[in-house]
Design a protein around this motif. Structure first.
Motif, mmCIF file in Angstrom:
data_model
loop_
_atom_site.group_PDB
_atom_site.id
_atom_site.type_symbol
_atom_site.label_atom_id
_atom_site.label_comp_id
_atom_site.label_asym_id
_atom_site.label_seq_id
_atom_site.Cartn_x
_atom_site.Cartn_y
_atom_site.Cartn_z
ATOM 1 N N ARG A 88 -0.348 53.916 63.827
ATOM 2 C CA ARG A 88 -1.783 54.149 63.939
ATOM 3 C C ARG A 88 -2.341 54.887 62.732
ATOM 4 N NH1 ARG A 88 -3.800 52.866 68.809
ATOM 5 N NH2 ARG A 88 -2.329 52.561 70.516
ATOM 6 N N GLU A 104 -3.299 52.470 59.954
ATOM 7 C CA GLU A 104 -4.276 51.420 60.138
ATOM 8 C C GLU A 104 -5.560 51.732 59.392
ATOM 9 O OE1 GLU A 104 -4.913 50.515 64.200
ATOM 10 O OE2 GLU A 104 -2.781 50.273 64.637
ATOM 11 N N PRO A 108 -9.429 50.820 59.816
ATOM 12 C CA PRO A 108 -10.481 50.137 60.555
ATOM 13 C C PRO A 108 -11.515 49.547 59.632
ATOM 14 C CG PRO A 108 -10.663 52.533 60.791
ATOM 15 C CD PRO A 108 -9.398 52.265 60.052
ATOM 16 N N LEU A 139 -11.175 39.536 60.669
ATOM 17 C CA LEU A 139 -11.223 39.950 62.077
ATOM 18 C C LEU A 139 -11.924 38.927 62.965
ATOM 19 C CD1 LEU A 139 -11.973 43.745 61.632
ATOM 20 C CD2 LEU A 139 -9.938 42.763 62.707
ATOM 21 N N SER A 168 -5.727 40.495 65.881
ATOM 22 C CA SER A 168 -6.000 41.593 66.803
ATOM 23 C C SER A 168 -6.500 42.852 66.101
ATOM 24 C CB SER A 168 -4.745 41.918 67.626
ATOM 25 O OG SER A 168 -3.665 42.257 66.794
ATOM 26 N N ARG A 169 -6.098 43.055 64.849
ATOM 27 C CA ARG A 169 -6.534 44.235 64.105
ATOM 28 C C ARG A 169 -6.083 44.108 62.660
ATOM 29 N NH1 ARG A 169 -1.739 47.845 64.232
ATOM 30 N NH2 ARG A 169 -0.212 46.828 65.594
ATOM 31 N N THR A 184 -4.217 46.144 59.506
ATOM 32 C CA THR A 184 -3.225 47.209 59.370
ATOM 33 C C THR A 184 -3.167 47.648 57.912
ATOM 34 O OG1 THR A 184 -1.416 45.655 58.983
ATOM 35 C CG2 THR A 184 -1.862 46.253 61.272
#
Length: 244
Positions: free
Chosen positions: A148, A151, A153, A171, A177-178, A180
């Motif tokens: 985390r 990552e 965002p 995205l 899904s996300r 990284t």
């Protein structure tokens, strides 16, 4: 960067395992060995009951198996595109004879790693390391911890910036899904000199895909979406670091 952050970044990168080419040299897509292993472990729990995977390694079957240079710049330390060998150590219960279990396991692993993940695995090497007394000793498939703190965002990339547009385009692709950032930022924009000697921009996107997605298919769609998100249509590489 502090010594603690540097050490954590090194551990995260090492934890990814080998960076493996998905598809062929022209697909411009890579997946971390750890991410591919997570898919295999889930498939074994679902389709090969009574089996516990104790070790998974994926690498080139041999130097003669290299199929060519990648069409776009690869991620740091990536394995060249080529024929791969999957080596698995496993334990199993006595519910079936070991040769029968091994045959089933080989079938499950081959189908998943080639058809679902998209790796060019040509050899599967199985090694029995233990015999289990009960089904309870098999246990659930271990899930790799999400990094985390690594990552990135999309909001941190700036929605109106080029990096932000690349992040938004990636995205928006079904199956992503996300984003990284185990190897640094989630979106990398650089310049590289191609075979013609002319400089061209290059984008690399690091991301995770959903568990029910096909990584190679998702990555191909991401490459197309990212190329179209910027006016100069850069070359694009995708690195899948996790399967959620």
């Amino acid at each position: 960067m502090t010594a603690d952050r540097w050490a954590r970044a090194v551990r995260q990168q090492v934890g990814l395992g080998r960076i493996l080419a998905l598809g062929g040299p022209h697909d411009g897509t890579w997946i971390a060995e750890r991410a591919a292993e997570a898919v295999l472990r889930r498939a074994v729990v679902r389709d090969a009951p009574g089996v516990r995977l104790d070790g998974v390694r994926i690498g080139l079957a041999g130097p003669e198996g290299v199929t060519g240079e990648p069409a776009v710049p690869p991620p740091p330390g990536a394995v060249p595109p080529g024929v791969l060998r999957l080596t698995v150590e496993f334990a199993a219960t006595a519910a079936r004879p070991v040769p029968v279990t091994a045959s089933l396991l080989r079938e499950v692993l081959t189908e998943v790693v080639v058809e679902q993940v998209g790796l060019a695995v040509g050899e599967v090497d199985l090694r029995v390391v233990d015999l289990l007394d009960t089904e309870a000793e098999v246990g659930p498939a271990p899930e790799p911890e999400r990094e985390r703190e690594a990552e990135s965002p999309p909001s941190s990339d700036g929605g109106d910036s080029e990096v932000g547009r690349v992040a938004a385009a990636a995205l928006a692709v079904p199956g992503v899904s996300r984003l990284t950032g185990v190897l640094g930022r989630s979106v990398h924009l650089t310049e590289h000199r191609g075979d013609t000697g002319l400089s061209r921009r290059h984008a690399r996107v690091d991301l995770a895909v959903a568990a029910d997605a096909r990584p190679l298919e998702v990555a191909r769609r991401v490459r197309s979406a990212v190329t179209g998100s910027l006016p100069d249509r850069p070359s694009v590489a995708v690195l899948i670091t996790a399967v959620d």
